[in-house]
Design a protein around this motif. Structure first.
Motif, short mmCIF file in Angstrom:
data_model
loop_
_atom_site.label_atom_id
_atom_site.label_comp_id
_atom_site.label_asym_id
_atom_site.label_seq_id
_atom_site.Cartn_x
_atom_site.Cartn_y
_atom_site.Cartn_z
N PRO A 111 75.86 60.16 13.79
CA PRO A 111 76.53 58.87 13.60
C PRO A 111 75.58 57.72 13.93
O PRO A 111 74.58 57.90 14.64
CB PRO A 111 77.69 58.92 14.61
N ASN A 112 75.87 56.56 13.41
CA ASN A 112 75.04 55.39 13.71
C ASN A 112 75.07 55.08 15.21
O ASN A 112 76.12 55.19 15.86
CB ASN A 112 75.52 54.17 12.92
N GLY A 113 73.93 54.71 15.74
CA GLY A 113 73.87 54.39 17.16
C GLY A 113 72.45 54.54 17.70
O GLY A 113 71.49 54.72 16.94
N ILE A 114 72.33 54.48 19.02
CA ILE A 114 71.04 54.59 19.71
C ILE A 114 70.87 56.02 20.21
O ILE A 114 71.79 56.59 20.80
CB ILE A 114 70.95 53.60 20.88
N TYR A 115 69.68 56.58 19.97
CA TYR A 115 69.38 57.95 20.41
C TYR A 115 68.02 58.00 21.10
O TYR A 115 67.16 57.16 20.86
CB TYR A 115 69.39 58.90 19.20
N PHE A 116 67.88 59.03 21.93
CA PHE A 116 66.64 59.23 22.66
C PHE A 116 66.03 60.56 22.25
O PHE A 116 66.72 61.58 22.16
CB PHE A 116 66.89 59.23 24.17
N VAL A 117 64.72 60.54 22.00
CA VAL A 117 63.98 61.76 21.70
C VAL A 117 63.25 62.16 22.99
O VAL A 117 62.43 61.41 23.52
CB VAL A 117 62.97 61.55 20.56
#
Length: 205
Positions: free
Chosen positions: A183-189
């Motif tokens: 989903p659209n949003g902020i993610y961390f790798v």
């Protein structure tokens, strides 16, 4: 002025007034409270010259120097008249996804009767040493993200985590990852191996 009730003082009046108080020893005499950054960890150290009925120390941490949370409880010496050294290592000063940030620390000292006092607040700039050792392109992604490494390790484990800390994608693909299902949003790798613990972020749109 002093009223002598009509009498005369031949030798004058004393120049000093002596006032006596009950002597109450302080719970601790804190010589120092310091911190230093070492290998992505914050090392907190403090030293006491004496302790009186000192039950324990609570080390507290904050992001804003206003709201503190306890992270460690260290037993005190009770009663001591010698110099004592204490130390605690904060192994995770930063939260998941934070590559940089200032952390504030203070000591709470508690007596055997429950009375507590606080030290001064100290701050440490907690920058991750690996925060810039890989890049994500594009930073605003639709279908795929590409990873560019400063140093690529064979044993790297790659996870994509949301802002709640939930792992949504786990892969061994080192350079290109399909994120179209997110989903659209902020993610961390997060890239983790024996000698690497690196985090970067991107926006899915």
């Amino acid at each position: 002025a002093v009223n002598l009730n009509g009498k005369t003082g031949k030798y004058g009046l004393t120049a000093f007034v002596t006032i006596c108080f009950n002597s109450i020893p302080l719970p601790i005499e804190l010589l120092s409270f310091t911190g230093k950054r070492h290998d992505d960890k914050n090392i907190l150290q403090w030293k006491t010259a004496s302790e009186n009925n000192n039950d324990y120390f609570t080390l507290e941490k904050s992001k804003d120097a206003n709201t503190f949370q306890p992270i460690a409880k260290i037993k005190g010496a009770g009663n001591s008249t010698m110099v004592l050294n204490y130390s605690f290592t904060d192994n995770t000063p930063l939260s998941l996804g934070e590559g940089t940030g200032v952390r504030y620390y203070r000591l709470k000292q508690t007596d055997f009767n429950g009375t507590a006092s606080y030290s001064k607040i100290i701050s440490l700039n907690s920058n991750s040493k690996n925060e810039n050792d890989f890049l994500i392109y594009p930073n605003r992604a639709n279908d795929f993200i590409n990873l560019f490494y400063v140093n690529q390790n064979v044993n790297d484990e790659i996870k994509i985590v949301n802002t709640l800390g939930e792992t949504l994608i786990k892969t061994t693909n080192k350079n290109k990852i399909d994120v179209s299902s997110l989903p659209n949003g902020i993610y961390f790798v997060s890239i983790i191996s024996e000698n690497r613990n690196s985090i970067n972020k991107f926006i899915k749109q």
